[in-house]
Design a protein around this motif. Sequence first.
Motif, PDB file in Angstrom:
ATOM      1  N   ALA A  31       0.835  -1.346   0.060  1.00 22.78           N
ATOM      2  CA  ALA A  31       0.191   0.044   0.031  1.00 22.78           C
ATOM      3  C   ALA A  31       1.008   1.398  -0.109  1.00 22.78           C
ATOM      4  O   ALA A  31       0.427   2.442  -0.501  1.00 22.78           O
ATOM      5  CB  ALA A  31      -0.897  -0.015   1.243  1.00 22.78           C
ATOM      6  N   SER A 119      -4.317  -6.311   6.752  1.00 25.20           N
ATOM      7  CA  SER A 119      -5.225  -5.560   5.481  1.00 25.20           C
ATOM      8  C   SER A 119      -4.165  -5.592   4.383  1.00 25.20           C
ATOM      9  O   SER A 119      -3.106  -4.881   4.363  1.00 25.20           O
ATOM     10  CB  SER A 119      -5.462  -4.232   6.002  1.00 25.20           C
ATOM     11  N   ARG A 121      -3.949  -5.504   0.035  1.00 27.55           N
ATOM     12  CA  ARG A 121      -4.282  -5.003  -1.353  1.00 27.55           C
ATOM     13  C   ARG A 121      -4.916  -6.434  -1.951  1.00 27.55           C
ATOM     14  O   ARG A 121      -4.357  -7.325  -1.822  1.00 27.55           O
ATOM     15  CB  ARG A 121      -3.360  -4.435  -2.224  1.00 27.55           C
ATOM     16  N   LYS A 155      -9.203  -4.017  -1.005  1.00 28.31           N
ATOM     17  CA  LYS A 155      -8.743  -4.333   0.317  1.00 28.31           C
ATOM     18  C   LYS A 155      -9.209  -5.585   0.943  1.00 28.31           C
ATOM     19  O   LYS A 155     -10.425  -5.529   1.011  1.00 28.31           O
ATOM     20  CB  LYS A 155      -8.556  -3.278   1.227  1.00 28.31           C
ATOM     21  N   HIS A 157      -9.463  -7.920   4.422  1.00 24.77           N
ATOM     22  CA  HIS A 157      -8.971  -7.816   5.638  1.00 24.77           C
ATOM     23  C   HIS A 157      -8.870  -9.165   6.441  1.00 24.77           C
ATOM     24  O   HIS A 157      -9.750 -10.068   6.068  1.00 24.77           O
ATOM     25  CB  HIS A 157      -9.710  -6.791   6.703  1.00 24.77           C
TER      26      HIS A 157
END
Length: 162
Positions: A31, A119, A121, A155, A157
């Motif tokens: 990120a 988290s 991408r 994204k 998680h």
Amino acid sequence: MAISIRPYQIDDAPQMADILNEIIEIGGTTAYLSPLSAEKMKAKIAGGGERARWNIAVDENEQIIGFQWAEPHSLLPPEAASIATFVRVGVVGGGIGSKLFAVTCAQMRALGFIWINASIRSDNASGLSYYTKMGFQDWSIEPDAALSDGRIVGKTHKRYNL
């Protein structure tokens, strides 16, 4: 390759920044989009607070080949830590990520955390695979999550219960 894990030391910041910056430069799926100087890396580490832990993977020559941190995050409840993992480009195998994660898990348990959030991408296949291999499970997906430059990458998680 012999791999050992140790806590972060202030002299590690330049090598850590180099690892992250190489990933950014080749268009890796972190990120982070802008390079970090060693000073910015030190500031990030210092800003993590007393419940943050930074671990370093080194080879037999004491060269940093990866690092991982876990820390509280403002978007998570207090019993959850957020984790990030980076491995030097071209260095694979040997259990670098597994060894880092074992140490980080023990530290997070000792600090009273109940779970860890990753988290990632949604276009980061290797990151998604790594955290799944470590035992993380999807708990939330943001299909429209954007990077700081506006690109929509989504994204995912993932949650690991300690």
